[in-house]
Design a protein around this motif. Structure first.
Motif, PDB file in Angstrom:
ATOM      1  N   SER A   1       0.832  -1.204   0.000  1.00  0.00           N
ATOM      2  CA  SER A   1       0.000   0.000   0.000  1.00  0.00           C
ATOM      3  C   SER A   1       0.863   1.248   0.000  1.00  0.00           C
ATOM      4  O   SER A   1       0.582   2.214  -0.725  1.00  0.00           O
ATOM      5  N   TYR A   2       1.920   1.229   0.794  1.00  0.00           N
ATOM      6  CA  TYR A   2       2.822   2.388   0.843  1.00  0.00           C
ATOM      7  C   TYR A   2       3.462   2.620  -0.520  1.00  0.00           C
ATOM      8  O   TYR A   2       3.538   3.749  -1.008  1.00  0.00           O
ATOM      9  N   TYR A   3       3.885   1.541  -1.157  1.00  0.00           N
ATOM     10  CA  TYR A   3       4.555   1.655  -2.464  1.00  0.00           C
ATOM     11  C   TYR A   3       3.616   2.210  -3.517  1.00  0.00           C
ATOM     12  O   TYR A   3       3.986   3.078  -4.305  1.00  0.00           O
TER      13      TYR A   3
ATOM     14  N   LEU B   1       0.456   3.723  -3.063  1.00  0.00           N
ATOM     15  CA  LEU B   1      -0.424   4.843  -2.751  1.00  0.00           C
ATOM     16  C   LEU B   1       0.303   6.113  -2.338  1.00  0.00           C
ATOM     17  O   LEU B   1      -0.259   7.201  -2.452  1.00  0.00           O
ATOM     18  N   ARG B   2       1.526   6.016  -1.871  1.00  0.00           N
ATOM     19  CA  ARG B   2       2.285   7.223  -1.564  1.00  0.00           C
ATOM     20  C   ARG B   2       2.825   7.787  -2.874  1.00  0.00           C
ATOM     21  O   ARG B   2       3.457   7.074  -3.654  1.00  0.00           O
ATOM     22  N   TYR B   3       2.556   9.056  -3.126  1.00  0.00           N
ATOM     23  CA  TYR B   3       2.967   9.650  -4.388  1.00  0.00           C
ATOM     24  C   TYR B   3       4.476   9.513  -4.599  1.00  0.00           C
ATOM     25  O   TYR B   3       5.276   9.772  -3.707  1.00  0.00           O
ATOM     26  N   THR B   4       4.825   9.106  -5.801  1.00  0.00           N
ATOM     27  CA  THR B   4       6.225   8.959  -6.183  1.00  0.00           C
ATOM     28  C   THR B   4       6.663  10.213  -6.931  1.00  0.00           C
ATOM     29  O   THR B   4       5.997  10.619  -7.880  1.00  0.00           O
TER      30      THR B   4
ATOM     31  N   THR C   1       5.815  16.384  -5.827  1.00  0.00           N
ATOM     32  CA  THR C   1       4.382  16.623  -5.709  1.00  0.00           C
ATOM     33  C   THR C   1       4.088  18.096  -5.463  1.00  0.00           C
ATOM     34  O   THR C   1       4.696  18.719  -4.586  1.00  0.00           O
TER      35      THR C   1
ATOM     36  N   ARG D   1      -4.343   7.332  -7.340  1.00  0.00           N
ATOM     37  CA  ARG D   1      -2.969   7.366  -6.827  1.00  0.00           C
ATOM     38  C   ARG D   1      -2.120   6.259  -7.478  1.00  0.00           C
ATOM     39  O   ARG D   1      -0.980   6.491  -7.870  1.00  0.00           O
TER      40      ARG D   1
ATOM     41  N   ASN E   1       1.142   7.064  -9.866  1.00  0.00           N
ATOM     42  CA  ASN E   1       2.494   6.566  -9.616  1.00  0.00           C
ATOM     43  C   ASN E   1       3.008   5.703 -10.767  1.00  0.00           C
ATOM     44  O   ASN E   1       4.194   5.759 -11.116  1.00  0.00           O
TER      45      ASN E   1
END
Length: 358
Positions: free
Chosen positions: A34-36, A38-41, A44, A89, A93
């Motif tokens: 989920s972190y990989y 859903l966290r914007y790469t 930003t 998201r 990414n």
């Protein structure tokens, strides 16, 4: 042995820790995935852009602080959707890792965007997406001639229109129908009633009444000789009889207020057809469809796209995943954020190839 002692003895048994360890490992795995995804790469930046009196709030995610980069505008599916939904998201990414800047925004009247969501027509939402493309072209960190569109579901109705009007570089549609809005909704209604166990004859009646209501609105607007009041009274009587039917609680049909504005809002949606824009489209299109889709008729959609492709020598790529549903999701593949194998590689590689050829 007292219950407390039994519990202590149970926890002192070595094999107990095996299932506990598996559960912890699974939770850690899901959290890492989920972190990989859903966290914007990348870099930003919160952004705002205007469309007439409406201000759209969103986010621009780039591979880095420099540029200029090719870009993709994410065009929403149906409902009150915002930039932060997990699906957007994940796709943001995916494209950022392929070298694109991605703009995703809150629909008008949703989140931090102004405007009236309930009163918006499909052309209002298309106008907002077009404004997003124009906004990107004002930025020095974006390649102005390399801006594509990614449409999810309802967004697939909108992307061909925007691509034609704004000369977009390419279009990717994820389960976006090339058919009229009303025709697609009737397909969805039918599947929902079938799933509820409604009899075929009742389903036929329900869909016929839905069509009659829509046709009433259209004729009231377009035909000055149409007897609106008598026809409306006849439909109201039919609706009253239908309330006793098994299907009515599943598909509660009602007439909108009897005024031209209310009728026009419905007609704008029901009779909207993306085909004329698809026929005008001169840039590449990737249409991804799902064989088990109960929201849009995939076989009919594929046949329509193939017919347009043949008649106009279009650069259309059509991919059907036969065992997938409308979301293209599968919990069997959590490391792919729940999407079916091959999908990420397809849309990412296809988009990258379109830019490298330009």
């Amino acid at each position: 042995m007292p219950k407390v002692e039994k519990l202590r003895s149970w926890f002192r048994t070595p094999w107990v820790f095996i299932p506990l360890a598996l559960v912890v490992a699974a939770l850690l795995f899901v959290g890492a995935v989920s972190y990989y995804h859903l966290r914007y790469t990348g870099h930003t930046e919160p952004i705002e852009f205007s469309n007439d009196t409406v201000t759209l709030a969103g986010v621009l995610v780039k591979p880095g602080p420099g540029g200029p980069y090719p870009a993709i505008v994410v065009v929403h599916g149906s409902g009150r959707e915002s930039r932060g939904l997990p699906g957007y998201r994940v796709h943001t990414n995916l494209f950022v890792r392929r070298g694109f800047a991605v703009l995703s925004y809150d629909k008008r009247g949703v989140g931090e965007s102004t405007g009236d969501f309930d009163a918006a027509t499909i052309r209002d939402f298309a106008s907002d997406a077009a404004a997003a493309v124009r906004y990107l072209r004002t930025r020095s960190d974006i390649q102005p001639n390399a801006i594509g569109l990614f449409g999810a579901s309802e967004g697939g109705w909108i992307t061909p229109l925007v691509a034609v009007e704004e000369d977009a570089a390419f279009v990717i549609n994820k389960c976006g129908p090339p058919l009229p809005w009303g025709e697609t909704v009737l397909f969805e209604d039918e599947n929902e009633l079938v799933a509820e166990g409604i009899a075929k004859s009742d389903i036929k009646h329900a869909l016929a009444l839905r069509r009659r209501i829509w046709e009433h609105y259209r004729r009231a607007i377009e035909d000055s000789t149409f007897a609106v009041e008598p026809d409306r009274e006849a439909i109201e009587a039919e609706i009253e009889r239908a309330r006793e039917s098994d299907w009515y609680s599943k598909l509660p049909l009602e007439l909108v207020p009897n005024n031209r504005e209310a009728y026009a809002e419905v007609v704008d949606w029901v009779y909207y057809d993306p085909r004329p824009y698809l026929e005008q489209l001169e840039v590449p299109l990737l249409a991804v469809l799902a064989g088990r889709d109960v929201n849009i008729p995939s076989e009919r959609s594929a046949a329509t796209l193939e017919a347009i492709k043949r008649s106009g020598d279009k650069h259309f790529t059509i991919q059907i995943y036969p065992h997938a549903g409308h979301s293209l999701g599968s919990w069997k593949w959590p490391h792919r954020a729940g999407y079916i194998p091959g999908y990420f590689e397809l849309i990412g590689g296809w988009a990258e190839a379109r830019v490298s050829r330009s």
